[in-house]
Design an enzyme around this catalytic site. Structure first.
Site, PDB file in Angstrom:
ATOM      1  N   HIS A  18     -11.914  20.510  25.211  1.00 59.33           N
ATOM      2  CA  HIS A  18     -11.973  19.325  25.913  1.00 59.33           C
ATOM      3  C   HIS A  18     -10.565  18.537  25.610  1.00 59.33           C
ATOM      4  O   HIS A  18     -10.163  18.012  24.714  1.00 59.33           O
ATOM      5  CB  HIS A  18     -12.885  18.193  25.471  1.00 59.33           C
ATOM      6  CG  HIS A  18     -14.253  18.773  26.125  1.00 59.33           C
ATOM      7  ND1 HIS A  18     -14.555  18.390  27.235  1.00 59.33           N
ATOM      8  CD2 HIS A  18     -15.209  19.556  25.343  1.00 59.33           C
ATOM      9  CE1 HIS A  18     -15.938  18.749  27.439  1.00 59.33           C
ATOM     10  NE2 HIS A  18     -16.123  19.595  26.431  1.00 59.33           N
ATOM     11  N   CYS A  22     -13.865  22.649  30.152  1.00 57.62           N
ATOM     12  CA  CYS A  22     -15.034  23.179  29.745  1.00 57.62           C
ATOM     13  C   CYS A  22     -16.108  23.641  30.746  1.00 57.62           C
ATOM     14  O   CYS A  22     -15.701  24.719  31.132  1.00 57.62           O
ATOM     15  CB  CYS A  22     -15.708  22.035  28.663  1.00 57.62           C
ATOM     16  SG  CYS A  22     -16.871  22.754  27.776  1.00 57.62           S
ATOM     17  N   GLU A  58      -9.114  16.346  26.810  1.00 57.81           N
ATOM     18  CA  GLU A  58      -9.166  14.874  27.024  1.00 57.81           C
ATOM     19  C   GLU A  58      -9.234  14.005  25.874  1.00 57.81           C
ATOM     20  O   GLU A  58      -8.866  12.823  25.899  1.00 57.81           O
ATOM     21  CB  GLU A  58     -10.102  14.383  28.142  1.00 57.81           C
ATOM     22  CG  GLU A  58     -11.419  14.653  27.872  1.00 57.81           C
ATOM     23  CD  GLU A  58     -12.172  15.854  28.113  1.00 57.81           C
ATOM     24  OE1 GLU A  58     -11.373  16.837  28.216  1.00 57.81           O
ATOM     25  OE2 GLU A  58     -13.336  16.335  28.252  1.00 57.81           O
TER      26      GLU A  58
HETATM   27  N1  GLN Z   1     -22.635  23.677  29.678  1.00 57.79           N
HETATM   28  C1  GLN Z   1     -21.487  24.393  29.332  1.00 57.79           C
HETATM   29  C2  GLN Z   1     -21.910  24.728  27.641  1.00 57.79           C
HETATM   30  O1  GLN Z   1     -22.835  24.333  27.164  1.00 57.79           O
HETATM   31  C3  GLN Z   1     -20.479  23.411  29.093  1.00 57.79           C
HETATM   32  C4  GLN Z   1     -20.235  22.289  28.448  1.00 57.79           C
HETATM   33  C5  GLN Z   1     -19.342  21.219  28.618  1.00 57.79           C
HETATM   34  O2  GLN Z   1     -18.759  21.209  29.568  1.00 57.79           O
HETATM   35  N2  GLN Z   1     -19.134  20.394  27.604  1.00 57.79           N
HETATM   36  O3  GLN Z   1     -21.249  25.792  27.534  1.00 57.79           O
END
Ligand code: GLN
Length: 558
Positions: free
Chosen positions: A531, A391, A533
């Protein structure tokens, strides 16, 4: 008559006594696991006492990871334990908070659905809790629904929830059960286990009109026969319903230990249910295998400020995903927490990455430590250290590549620098309004979305080989998201020209879901906007974590 009774749905409430953080979530997940292994259809549900509607607005550094369900619910990290143990997908029905309960009761009151009656904390709040628990049962069509209550008995805010359990039990005493997960301290001076705090917790339960049907005794060492007898007396329970739960090597030992205490037999017997199978072999073999591994694979997790005590809770799904993949490849994972702010103060320190076999940059928000992370990603790219970005990790890798490989000076995400000359990461269009009007709760791009993989890429190879799919036809995957920003479509062509490959793209081709460098250019340099994970399982590691650890192992051999 008896046969009919056996068809009733069963409910097991798991409540904590004495203190929190003794592994109640793992205990509830393990109960789900061992009952599932006996052929029962189970569902696990978490009820948290806070007034937050969901965990999305809670700081993970204090309260642990925000676990995202298939439908986009931002939930407590325990839902991750449930998924990893029972391999059942979570949705919003598996998660209740005080905030949700009140929000719904007040909504109904405003709609005149209480028909002029006054609406009371008792019984309207417990009733709504029951409605949600039964809703979870229906959604999952579970024979046994396991409801874990956050916090510990005796806490003020737990009261309506205990009352819900009491009301359900008084209606159907043969279908509702309470498991108390308690803690037996061993004061150093005495050197022996003490049961008094557990007795106090039992008293607290009694004053809520409930007696435990089982007591799970968490402690450093197994519960002694004496202690078991004392607790069984206090609770008027047969001694086999007092379960010893000593500290274990890994959490995956917990179901195995429960079965050593014959917990599934006793639980099923108490509930009047007949087991259909016994199927914990693979799991038991894994728990044993974990203990025997000695050769390490060292993974550096690079991020902002890791020096808080709950770092393992904050990144639990990432840690477990590394574990699952490493174990499958026969290695003992060792994770180093590398604080990126140090690379900002002293850029040379980044050389410490030479001693790890691979680096992970996990999800995150905000500007703190970001320049240090970008420095680490640059080092990993140039020195060919396996890199996996999750992400924010993918977004920062895109920024790094833009700056240092595509010549886009001061490229950035507008999350940090609204005035950057090159906003390679920018708001998704629909998000601008949310932020401008402070609509933060539950408004990110959340939950499972499909992505199409590009044949011939690292990502495509990983998914196809893991799931043994036909290489061409099967390139649609589904993964969970939680973000507001994305790769800016305006920069895609320029980045691709310089060699960055977008190997996973949303079906409408708008959103870049995976970025990678080709195999010939780097042993493993890949980031996902989603994600991965959240979908790794102990016996089924996530394909991308597996490919990453494989690459890390190749760098061990070098
Ligand atoms: N801050 C980033 C976004 O809002 C990544 C978010 C995250 O890593 N879950 O897109």
């Amino acid at each position: 008559m008896a046969a009919k009774k056996n068809q009733n749905k069963k409910y097991i409430f798991v409540v904590g006594g004495v203190m929190s953080s003794v592994g109640k979530g793992v205990a509830a997940a393990s109960i789900g696991k061992i009952l599932q292994a006996r052929g029962c259809r189970v569902a696990n549900l978490k009820a948290d006492m806070y007034v937050n509607v969901d965990a999305g607005t809670i700081r993970p550094a204090e309260h642990g990871e925000v676990f995202v369900g298939e439908d986009g619910i931002e939930a407590d990290q325990d839902l991750g334990n449930y998924e990893r143990f029972t391999d059942q997908l979570s949705t919003r029905e598996n998660y209740i908070t005080t905030g949700q309960v009140y929000q719904e009761v007040i909504r109904r009151e405003r709609n005149l659905e209480y028909h002029g009656e006054d609406v009371e904390v008792y019984p309207d709040i417990p009733k709504e809790i029951i409605r949600r628990i039964e809703g979870c049962q229906k959604k999952n069509n579970s024979e046994i629904t396991i409801i874990e209550y956050g916090g510990t008995v005796g806490e003020y805010q737990l009261f309506p929830f205990l009352e819900a359990a009491r009301m359900m039990k008084s209606r159907n005493p043969a279908d509702v059960f309470v498991v108390l997960v308690s803690y037996l301290p061993t004061p150093k001076l005495l050197g022996e286990q003490k049961s008094k705090p557990t007795q106090r917790a039992v008293n607290d339960l009694h004053s809520a009109g409930l007696n435990p049907d089982f007591v799970i005794c968490r402690a450093e060492r197994p519960a002694t026969p004496d202690i078991k007898r004392t607790i069984s007396n206090v609770c008027s329970l047969p001694v086999e319903r007092i379960i010893s739960a000593p500290d274990v090597y890994s959490i995956y030992d917990v179901p195995v230990n429960f079965e050593k205490e014959k917990l599934s037999d006793t639980l099923l017997g108490t509930m009047g249910l007949k087991p259909k199978t016994r199927n914990l072999k693979d799991w038991t073999a894994l728990a044993r295998k974990i203990k025997r591994m000695d050769k390490e694979v060292v993974i550096g997790v690079v991020g902002k400020y890791f020096n808080f005590k709950s770092v393992k809770d904050t990144y639990i799904s990432v840690i477990e995903s590394v574990n699952h993949a490493a174990w499958q490849l026969g290695r003992k994972p060792k994770i180093l927490w590398l604080d990126s702010e140090r690379y900002e103060r002293d850029p040379k320190l980044v050389k410490e990455l030479d001693k790890v076999h691979g680096i992970v940059v996990p999800g995150g928000f905000g500007g703190r430590g970001v320049e240090g992370i970008i420095r680490a990603i640059q080092y990993a790219r140039e020195k060919k250290i396996p890199f996996f970005g999750l992400c924010y990790g993918m977004q920062l890798a895109t920024i790094e590549f833009a700056r240092h490989a595509a010549g886009l000076e001061r490229a950035n995400t507008t999350e940090i620098d609204a005035k950057t000359p090159h906003p390679v990461i920018d708001f998704m269009p629909e998000q601008r309004e949310n932020v401008a009007t402070k609509k933060y709760g539950g408004t990110m791009r959340l939950g499972a979305y499909p992505a199409r993989l590009k044949p011939g890429t690292v990502a495509h190879g990983a998914y196809v080989s893991t799931y043994k799919l036909k290489p061409k036809a099967s390139n649609l995957i589904s993964e969970r998201h939680r973000h507001r920003y994305e790769v800016n479509p305006k920069y895609i062509e320029r980045l691709e020209k310089k060699g960055l490959v977008f190997s996973g793209i949303s079906p409408d081709r708008r959103l870049m879901e995976i970025a990678e460098l080709p195999r010939g250019k780097h042993p493993f340099f890949l980031g996902t906007q989603f994600h991965p994970e959240f979908k790794s399982r102990p016996l089924r590691p996530h394909p991308l974590f597996r490919e990453f650890i494989k690459a890390a192992l190749r760098s061990v051999r070098k």
